[in-house]
Design an enzyme around this catalytic site. Sequence first.
Site, PDB file in Angstrom:
ATOM      1  CE  LYS A 224       0.361  -4.693   2.963  1.00  8.93           C
ATOM      2  NZ  LYS A 224       0.226  -6.062   2.398  1.00  8.93           N
TER       3      LYS A 224
ATOM      4  CB  THR B  48      -0.902   0.016   1.254  1.00 19.86           C
ATOM      5  OG1 THR B  48      -1.546   1.289   1.360  1.00 19.86           O
ATOM      6  CG2 THR B  48      -0.101  -0.213   2.516  1.00 19.86           C
ATOM      7  CG  ASP B  49      -1.057   4.964  -1.123  1.00 19.09           C
ATOM      8  OD1 ASP B  49      -1.680   4.340  -0.244  1.00 19.09           O
ATOM      9  OD2 ASP B  49      -1.597   5.832  -1.840  1.00 19.09           O
ATOM     10  CD  GLU B  50      -3.543   3.551   4.298  1.00 23.15           C
ATOM     11  OE1 GLU B  50      -3.433   3.706   5.531  1.00 23.15           O
ATOM     12  OE2 GLU B  50      -4.572   3.134   3.758  1.00 23.15           O
TER      13      GLU B  50
ATOM     14  CE1 TYR C 296      -3.196  -2.517   5.621  1.00 25.48           C
ATOM     15  CE2 TYR C 296      -3.330  -0.168   5.158  1.00 25.48           C
ATOM     16  CZ  TYR C 296      -3.228  -1.476   4.718  1.00 25.48           C
ATOM     17  OH  TYR C 296      -3.158  -1.738   3.382  1.00 25.48           O
TER      18      TYR C 296
END
Length: 356
Positions: A163, A133-135, A159
């Site tokens: 990741k 993810t870009d998060e 989260y």
Amino acid sequence: MRILVTGGCGFIGSAVVRHVIGSTGHSVVNVDAMTYAATQASTAEVASDPRYRHVRADITDGAAMRAIFAEHRPDAVMHLAAESHVDRSIDGPGVFMTTNVLGTFTLLEAAREYWGGLDAARQAAFRFHHISTDEVFGTLRPGDPPFTEETPYDPRSPYSASKAASDHLVRAWQHTYGLPTFVTNTTNNYGFWHFPEKLIPLVTINAIGGRALPVYGDGGNMRDWLFVDDHAEALVLAVERGQPGETYAIGARQPRTNLQVVHAICAILDELRPDPEGPHARLIRYVTDRPGHDFRYEIDPTRAEAALGWRPRHDFEAGLRRTVQWYLDHRDWWTALQARHDSTKRLGVAPMEGTP
């Protein structure tokens, strides 16, 4: 290729499965533990195809993973299985550490053992593709350039931290052991079969039912939105063309604020399903922001587009219209989920976002 897909009954994973079986000559072994957000309905259209196989197993179970590799002998792994909902990670981070970190470690070790027993040609061709993810990159401020493959990591939620940890594990196994791994990072996905706790299905379903449409803060948080079928196409091209040690940032160049998304859904429903009580936007309610809410995510996909020969096919307006219509046409699916899962009792109460 025979591709081992983890989480293939989830939102993005099922789109990958449908694309592989429907548009390529590859076969799929779908490893999915069938947790709350997984649904076999999302892969029903390919379930009878001889190139598809579903194995119910948990990626944290090392013995099960080793047995699956030994039996099915994949040419590549596409690792999508993950806990992905930021709000849930704030309420209960433990399961995110177990699935996203320990699960990735367990899968990597099973893959490494299997890969080590292959002949030289199959070792060289093998790929372990980790979907992220870009998060993991943190948050962008107004005026900041979008994320790229070179953006430093700065995760802000349980989260995204889980990741980020899994991304680092995947790269470490490539550098330390030579396992041919690479990572793709993507922005927010939307589309069909999305579990109805995420922003777009949540707002659509609540609006259909005349319930409040909760928006965090002032609705100014911004995300880049990618139609899930476009993402699935990019991911399959990546497993075909991706090179060990590389990173590919996959985005759509279509940023919208959360409030813009909600208003767009309301406008579509005003046209497709008018409410006698008035415009659906009357249902918007602003609520207290969640802790540590990142302001903006956006990806510059230039490098990935060139390397993979890919561009998204859907603009946001067209993709959103297809998505809203899909939820109107599949009411039986999401009402059954609401009835079956206690978790969906949160629908209409807590505002939620669509994380990849």
